[in-house]
Design a protein around this motif. Structure first.
Motif, PDB file in Angstrom:
ATOM      1  N   CYS A  58      39.857  26.069  39.901  1.00 20.70           N
ATOM      2  CA  CYS A  58      40.190  27.681  40.326  1.00 20.70           C
ATOM      3  C   CYS A  58      40.378  27.904  42.072  1.00 20.70           C
ATOM      4  O   CYS A  58      41.188  28.482  42.129  1.00 20.70           O
ATOM      5  CB  CYS A  58      38.900  28.479  39.678  1.00 20.70           C
ATOM      6  SG  CYS A  58      39.137  28.577  38.165  1.00 20.70           S
ATOM      7  N   THR A  59      39.430  27.101  42.395  1.00 24.17           N
ATOM      8  CA  THR A  59      39.694  27.325  43.999  1.00 24.17           C
ATOM      9  C   THR A  59      40.800  26.527  44.511  1.00 24.17           C
ATOM     10  O   THR A  59      41.445  27.236  45.332  1.00 24.17           O
ATOM     11  CB  THR A  59      38.397  26.240  44.680  1.00 24.17           C
ATOM     12  OG1 THR A  59      37.087  26.900  44.212  1.00 24.17           O
ATOM     13  CG2 THR A  59      38.344  26.551  46.246  1.00 24.17           C
ATOM     14  N   LEU A  84      39.668  34.360  41.969  1.00 22.20           N
ATOM     15  CA  LEU A  84      39.369  32.747  41.679  1.00 22.20           C
ATOM     16  C   LEU A  84      38.816  32.430  42.778  1.00 22.20           C
ATOM     17  O   LEU A  84      37.785  31.494  42.403  1.00 22.20           O
ATOM     18  CB  LEU A  84      40.865  32.128  41.562  1.00 22.20           C
ATOM     19  CG  LEU A  84      41.813  32.310  40.462  1.00 22.20           C
ATOM     20  CD1 LEU A  84      43.091  31.706  40.601  1.00 22.20           C
ATOM     21  CD2 LEU A  84      40.982  31.768  39.230  1.00 22.20           C
ATOM     22  N   GLY A  89      35.534  30.808  40.910  1.00 23.94           N
ATOM     23  CA  GLY A  89      35.354  29.574  41.522  1.00 23.94           C
ATOM     24  C   GLY A  89      33.698  29.280  41.666  1.00 23.94           C
ATOM     25  O   GLY A  89      33.095  28.266  41.196  1.00 23.94           O
TER      26      GLY A  89
END
Length: 264
Positions: A58-59, A84, A89
């Motif tokens: 996500c990061t 995100l 994240g």
């Protein structure tokens, strides 16, 4: 011969691969730590591995690739990046208990040094729910209600600092609300619950502010859709934190209630 567009496309692919390497390295380090830990202690829960990998992905998706590229000109893409990077994240990474895994792999000497750092006054101040909420939600208010938003897209240094702050503030806020890793400076459930409600309100009010007052350079329709995404998706992620916080509270109360009955 390569056309100009082909060369640009190839450069974009190479840049994406290069920028992906740190995230691949982080996942590799985590998996290696799990492998070493499993030889010494009880097996590391598989779901924590999944949480960590998805959290890092996500990061990465927020910082490289199509979402990150579109975020410079499309506010909706920017808002996806914000969700995100600053919310989903950090939540998933915190649920993977990275600090616990680190402590399991350190020598006794280094584990004590890390524990001493975690018990320090500085960490206590930064990880206090009130401080964490101010850094997290307050930082977003500064970003979207000042010239910082436009400055971020014209300076790579400002862009880097802002996004580094977003992910770190999001992570610190999450771990100040729910206790997954060892937490020397714990605060009461009622304090955390109150701060969480206030933080959620601050986040929701900001999303409505963005809806009615687009940041500089953002079109009205784009800001409205981005504000709605921030409102509803942000609430969904915050709801997960609420559920975990309440689960930990009732689980803890149930444990101590049974303990008291067994001693009576």
């Amino acid at each position: 011969m390569h056309t100009h567009h082909q060369l640009i496309a190839e450069k974009s692919v190479i840049d994406t691969i290069v920028l992906s390497l740190p995230f691949i390295l982080i996942i590799t380090i985590y998996l290696t730590a799990v492998f070493i830990s499993n030889k010494k202690y009880q097996r590391w829960p598989f779901y924590r591995i999944i949480f960590f990998i998805v959290g890092i992905l996500c990061t990465a998706a927020a910082l490289i690739g199509p979402i990150a590229e579109s975020a410079h000109t499309n506010f909706q893409a920017h808002m996806v990046m914000h969700l995100l990077l600053g919310m989903l994240g950090p939540l998933l990474i915190s649920l993977s208990a990275p600090m616990t895994l680190v402590l399991r792999n350190l020598s006794i000497k280094h584990a004590r040094m890390l524990s001493k750092l975690l018990k320090s006054a500085y960490v206590q101040f930064i990880c206090h729910p009130i401080t964490a909420a101010i850094l997290n939600i307050g930082g977003l208010w500064v970003l979207y209600t000042t010239d910082l938003f436009s400055m971020m897209h014209s300076s790579i240094l400002v862009y880097t600092v802002v996004h580094l702050h977003i992910i770190l503030a999001g992570y610190v806020f999450t771990i100040s609300m729910i206790y997954i890793d060892p937490t020397p400076h714990r605060t009461s459930f009622y304090l955390r619950a109150c701060i969480l409600v206030i933080a959620m309100a601050g986040h929701n009010i900001l999303s409505k502010w963005i809806y009615a007052n687009p940041p500089a350079g953002v079109g009205k329709a784009d800001a409205e859709l981005g504000g709605m995404m921030m409102y509803y998706a942000g609430d969904a992620i915050d709801l997960v934190i609420v559920v975990i916080l309440c689960y930990q509270f009732f689980k803890g109360n149930s444990y101590w209630t049974k303990k008291a009955h067994s001693l009576s």
